[in-house]
Design a protein around this motif. Structure first.
Motif, short mmCIF file in Angstrom:
data_model
loop_
_atom_site.label_atom_id
_atom_site.label_comp_id
_atom_site.label_asym_id
_atom_site.label_seq_id
_atom_site.Cartn_x
_atom_site.Cartn_y
_atom_site.Cartn_z
N MET A 1 37.57 48.01 49.73
CA MET A 1 37.84 47.76 48.31
C MET A 1 39.35 47.73 48.10
N SER A 2 39.82 46.68 47.43
CA SER A 2 41.24 46.55 47.16
C SER A 2 41.45 46.19 45.70
N PHE A 3 42.25 47.00 45.01
CA PHE A 3 42.57 46.71 43.62
C PHE A 3 43.87 47.39 43.24
N ILE A 4 44.44 46.94 42.14
CA ILE A 4 45.67 47.52 41.59
C ILE A 4 45.31 48.28 40.32
N ALA A 5 45.77 49.51 40.21
CA ALA A 5 45.59 50.28 38.98
C ALA A 5 46.85 50.13 38.14
N VAL A 6 46.69 49.66 36.91
CA VAL A 6 47.81 49.49 36.00
C VAL A 6 47.64 50.44 34.82
N VAL A 7 48.69 51.20 34.54
CA VAL A 7 48.67 52.15 33.42
C VAL A 7 49.55 51.59 32.31
N PRO A 8 48.98 50.93 31.29
CA PRO A 8 49.80 50.44 30.19
C PRO A 8 50.18 51.60 29.27
N ALA A 9 51.44 51.67 28.90
CA ALA A 9 51.91 52.79 28.09
C ALA A 9 52.93 52.30 27.08
N ARG A 10 52.55 52.35 25.81
CA ARG A 10 53.45 51.95 24.72
C ARG A 10 54.07 53.21 24.12
N LEU A 11 55.41 53.21 23.98
CA LEU A 11 56.08 54.43 23.54
C LEU A 11 55.69 54.81 22.11
N ALA A 12 55.67 53.84 21.21
CA ALA A 12 55.39 54.14 19.81
C ALA A 12 53.93 54.47 19.61
N SER A 13 53.66 55.48 18.77
CA SER A 13 52.30 55.84 18.40
C SER A 13 52.33 56.43 17.01
N ALA A 14 51.53 55.87 16.11
CA ALA A 14 51.56 56.32 14.72
C ALA A 14 51.11 57.77 14.58
N ARG A 15 50.07 58.14 15.34
CA ARG A 15 49.51 59.49 15.19
C ARG A 15 50.18 60.52 16.08
N LEU A 16 50.80 60.07 17.18
CA LEU A 16 51.39 61.00 18.13
C LEU A 16 52.67 60.36 18.68
N PRO A 17 53.80 60.58 18.00
CA PRO A 17 55.04 59.91 18.39
C PRO A 17 55.43 60.16 19.85
N GLU A 18 55.88 59.09 20.51
CA GLU A 18 56.34 59.12 21.90
C GLU A 18 55.27 59.72 22.82
N LYS A 19 54.04 59.32 22.59
CA LYS A 19 52.89 59.89 23.30
C LYS A 19 53.01 59.87 24.83
N PRO A 20 53.44 58.77 25.46
CA PRO A 20 53.46 58.77 26.93
C PRO A 20 54.37 59.83 27.54
N LEU A 21 55.39 60.27 26.77
CA LEU A 21 56.37 61.21 27.32
C LEU A 21 56.09 62.66 26.96
N LEU A 22 55.03 62.91 26.21
CA LEU A 22 54.72 64.29 25.83
C LEU A 22 54.35 65.12 27.06
N ASP A 23 54.79 66.36 27.04
CA ASP A 23 54.59 67.24 28.20
C ASP A 23 53.12 67.63 28.37
N LEU A 24 52.66 67.52 29.59
CA LEU A 24 51.30 67.92 29.94
C LEU A 24 51.39 68.76 31.20
N CYS A 25 51.53 70.07 31.00
CA CYS A 25 51.64 71.02 32.12
C CYS A 25 52.78 70.65 33.06
N GLY A 26 53.94 70.36 32.47
CA GLY A 26 55.14 70.17 33.27
C GLY A 26 55.49 68.74 33.61
N LYS A 27 54.65 67.78 33.25
CA LYS A 27 54.93 66.38 33.54
C LYS A 27 54.57 65.53 32.33
#
Length: 255
Positions: A1-27
């Protein structure tokens, strides 16, 4: 099996500002999601984002980041740009692992990719789990899907489908035991060739009314295969409460 995993991440979020960069247990959350993708059978993991800060966060933790346009209305449109920018062959399979799903199971990523690889007539593969509570069926924030006998999606909706007319007339407060209602999970596999065409597909009234991008494919006659899993993954992160729940769940798994 061969595939590419793509994680789309938009910085702006109306309900949770800068959501992709929010800390989750150190990362950052986007990094935690990418780590789940890396634990799958994907041959390549790529973070596709609209902002240099997210790209830098991915690179800092060893992930390839691609800066994409800021005006994409959906994650699928962002993946379409990835296909064009990387000049991927039409038969390349890409799995869209949404950036706010840091607890997604790697084996579910694999299952969706394998389903598309096994079904050359399907344009998209996705997944769902069985609904076991009436409040879930009635919740408009929970997307439902109904399928045909071959496991292809007939329709996606925020409405309670299928509606057991006679059973609910008798007992309106009880979910019938034999109602095969499915909770759609927003994990998608696509072929690069389809993603090239996706942006040219007309957005129809069903997509606009339901605000569900997968309906664009159905409205234009493209088949969507559905993998049904026995367990529903933990919820994604859309609100501050979701973030705190994800932190608790991740902290427990890291002990």
């Amino acid at each position: 099996m061969s595939f590419i995993a793509v994680v789309p991440a938009r910085l702006a979020s109306a309900r949770l500002p800068e959501k992709p960069l929010l800390d989750l247990c150190g990362k950052p959350m986007v990094v935690r999601t990418a780590e789940r993708a890396r634990a799958s059978a994907a041959s390549r993991v790529l973070v596709a984002t609209d902002h240099p800060r997210v790209q830098a966060a991915a690179a800092e933790h060893g992930f390839e980041g691609l800066l994409t346009r800021a005006d994409h209305p959906t994650g699928t449109d962002r993946l379409a740009e990835v296909v064009q920018r990387l000049a991927l062959p039409d038969d390349t399979v890409l799995v869209n692992v949404q950036g706010d799903e840091p607890l997604i199971e790697p084996d579910l990523i694999d299952a969706v990719a394998q389903l598309l690889l096994n079904d050359p007539a399907a344009a998209i593969a996705t997944c769902a789990s069985r609904i076991t509570a009436l409040e879930t069926l009635l919740n408009p924030n929970v997307v439902k899907v109904v399928c045909d006998h071959a496991g292809r999606a007939l329709y996606f909706s925020r409405a309670p489908i299928p509606w057991a007319r006679d059973a609910f007339a008798r007992r309106p407060d009880t979910l019938p035991d034999d109602l095969n209602a499915l909770h759609h999970i927003g994990l998608y596999a696509y072929r690069a060739g389809f993603l090239r065409r996706f942006g040219m597909l007309a957005q129809g009234p069903l997509e606009r009314w339901e605000s569900l991008e997968q309906l664009r494919a159905l409205e234009n006659g493209h088949a969507i295969a559905v993998h049904v899993t026995d367990r529903h993954p933990p919820p994604g992160v859309d609100t501050a409460d979701d973030l705190e729940r994800a932190r608790l769940l991740m902290a427990a798994s890291l002990i």
